[in-house]
Design a protein around this motif. Sequence first.
Motif, short mmCIF file in Angstrom:
data_model
loop_
_atom_site.label_atom_id
_atom_site.label_comp_id
_atom_site.label_asym_id
_atom_site.label_seq_id
_atom_site.Cartn_x
_atom_site.Cartn_y
_atom_site.Cartn_z
N PHE A 175 2.71 -34.84 61.02
CA PHE A 175 2.41 -35.99 61.86
C PHE A 175 3.70 -36.76 62.14
CE2 PHE A 175 -1.39 -35.09 59.46
CZ PHE A 175 -2.40 -35.21 60.40
N LEU A 176 3.74 -37.38 63.28
CA LEU A 176 4.82 -38.29 63.64
C LEU A 176 4.18 -39.64 63.96
CD1 LEU A 176 7.80 -38.82 64.18
CD2 LEU A 176 7.42 -38.09 66.55
N LYS A 177 4.47 -40.59 63.10
CA LYS A 177 3.89 -41.91 63.28
C LYS A 177 5.01 -42.92 63.53
CE LYS A 177 -0.06 -40.98 60.25
NZ LYS A 177 -0.82 -41.41 59.07
N GLY A 178 4.70 -43.94 64.26
CA GLY A 178 5.71 -44.95 64.53
C GLY A 178 5.12 -46.15 65.23
N SER A 179 5.91 -47.21 65.30
CA SER A 179 5.46 -48.42 66.00
C SER A 179 6.68 -49.16 66.53
CB SER A 179 4.66 -49.32 65.06
OG SER A 179 5.47 -49.79 63.99
N PHE A 180 6.46 -49.94 67.55
CA PHE A 180 7.53 -50.74 68.15
C PHE A 180 6.90 -52.03 68.66
CE2 PHE A 180 9.79 -52.25 71.90
CZ PHE A 180 11.07 -52.36 71.40
N GLY A 181 7.53 -53.18 68.31
CA GLY A 181 6.96 -54.43 68.76
C GLY A 181 7.84 -55.61 68.42
N TYR A 182 7.21 -56.80 68.44
CA TYR A 182 7.91 -58.05 68.20
C TYR A 182 7.05 -58.92 67.29
CZ TYR A 182 10.88 -56.71 72.13
OH TYR A 182 11.74 -56.05 72.96
N ALA A 183 7.73 -59.70 66.46
CA ALA A 183 7.03 -60.64 65.57
C ALA A 183 7.90 -61.88 65.38
CB ALA A 183 6.73 -59.98 64.22
N ALA A 184 7.28 -63.06 65.42
CA ALA A 184 8.03 -64.31 65.28
C ALA A 184 7.09 -65.43 64.90
CB ALA A 184 8.77 -64.65 66.58
N ARG A 185 7.65 -66.44 64.19
CA ARG A 185 6.82 -67.59 63.84
C ARG A 185 6.51 -68.44 65.06
NH1 ARG A 185 10.15 -67.39 59.18
NH2 ARG A 185 8.91 -67.18 57.25
N ASP A 186 7.48 -68.54 65.93
CA ASP A 186 7.32 -69.36 67.12
C ASP A 186 7.01 -68.45 68.30
OD1 ASP A 186 7.42 -71.10 69.23
OD2 ASP A 186 9.19 -72.17 68.49
N LEU A 187 6.00 -68.77 69.05
CA LEU A 187 5.59 -67.95 70.18
C LEU A 187 6.71 -67.83 71.21
CD1 LEU A 187 3.30 -66.32 71.44
CD2 LEU A 187 2.50 -68.44 72.54
N ASN A 188 7.56 -68.86 71.34
CA ASN A 188 8.65 -68.82 72.30
C ASN A 188 9.73 -67.81 71.91
OD1 ASN A 188 7.47 -70.80 73.91
ND2 ASN A 188 8.39 -72.46 72.69
N ASP A 189 9.81 -67.47 70.61
CA ASP A 189 10.81 -66.51 70.14
C ASP A 189 10.30 -65.08 70.07
OD1 ASP A 189 12.56 -68.63 69.80
OD2 ASP A 189 11.93 -68.97 67.71
N LEU A 190 9.04 -64.86 70.52
CA LEU A 190 8.40 -63.55 70.28
C LEU A 190 9.14 -62.41 70.97
CD1 LEU A 190 6.03 -62.01 69.02
CD2 LEU A 190 4.72 -62.46 71.11
N MET A 191 9.63 -62.60 72.18
CA MET A 191 10.21 -61.52 72.96
C MET A 191 11.73 -61.44 72.83
SD MET A 191 7.54 -60.19 73.95
CE MET A 191 8.29 -58.90 74.93
#
Length: 465
Positions: free
Chosen positions: A314-330
């Motif tokens: 299997f090949l598993k993976g993920s890619f995303g964003y995480a932040a405490r402040d919604l303005n810093d998410l991206m």
Amino acid sequence: MNERVWSISLLLFLSTVVAFAQTTNRNLKAPLPNEWEESGEVFQQILPVNDHWWKSFQDTKLDSLIAVAIDRNYSVAMAIDRIAAARANLWMERGNFFPSIALNTGWTRQETSGNTSTLPQSADHYYDASLSMSWEIDVFGSIRKRVKAQKENFAASKEEYTGVMISLAAEVASSYINLRELQQELEVVKKNSASQEEVLKITEVRFNTGLVAKLDVAQAKSVLYSTKASIPQLEAGINQYITSLAVLLGMYPQDVRPILEPVGKLPDYMEPIGIGMPVDLLMRRPDVRSAERTVNAQAALLGASKSDWLPKFFLKGSFGYAARDLNDLMKSKSMTYEIAPALSWTIFSGGQLVNATRLAKAQLDESINQFNQTVLTAVQEVDNAMNSYKNSIKQIVALREVRNQGIETLKLSLDLYKQGLSPFQNVLDAQRSLLSYENQLVQAQGSSLLQLIALYKALGGGWGE
């Protein structure tokens, strides 16, 4: 330890391949009847069998009935639904070739207890958005084999649809021929009744003039009423075949009565027919082709069950964003990702893999036996239909001569009776015999057509490619 398990799995896989090869060699290899390869006066080796065989009867009403049945019959509609279901199963299985991708978004708030550790109580929250992926790499062909099995099942469902179409055309034609046969028998009864009424008038005239006793009149009436007594039974049979045709057409009886109640003739067909080459006779039958597809599907499933003994990658993976402040998410600093190649190998499953393979093997053996039984049944049906049709033609030829002699016998006996040279009993016997001969001839003609329909059905004709 891992090397030993790998060796055992590989040996088990190879043994299954050998067993499958030996099993598939059990397919029917018996020769077909020798007489199928001989040309004769009735059958000719012509390939292929005419798919729209009913058009050779040159009965436009029959052509129309079959066309309506194909369009409206519920068995056909159900066969189409089964094809759609098999196609959906195929595409579902093919979907395993591709990675599974999911979108995950959310907001999380968590608070830790200050009484479970030396750390003070704290609360935290954050936003996250990510794409996760899971992809099974089909190294040992487990997915490919299961896709192949569904592909064969899909092909088998199309063969079943073809079989439904062939059976439907044969059933409509058979019911139509039975209807016309009874209508012709009714016409024979009415014609003989009219002839018997004329004879009754002759006996009454001769009785009134004192030439014969009243016994002749009573006997003439007895024969006439006996003939008329068969009319209600024939009319009931005609109604039954009209309602049977209505069901096949997907209609109500009152909708088809105006079309079918007018008397029609039986198709006058006594021609040599092309039956194809022996091997092609069987392989064009949809039930044989469907059984063959089923064997292929079960063989693929057996191979897939053996692949389950081997490791899965299997090949598993993920890619995303995480932040405490919604303005810093991206922001780039908030980016997260994970790549996780994985190997999964079932070492012990409580006998599930072993029994799954045994089940697949048993189902494969069953499908092979079913294929052999289907071929034998096809040989039986074709052979019986060929012999029945051939002998029915001989019977019609003989009965036509018998009918002609019966007409001549009645004419001569009636002439002699009028001249007082022959007893009335000869006329009675001639009347009864002629009615019987004419009924037998109509029945033989109808039976011959039914045997021909059965032959075309047995040959897989009627809805081929």
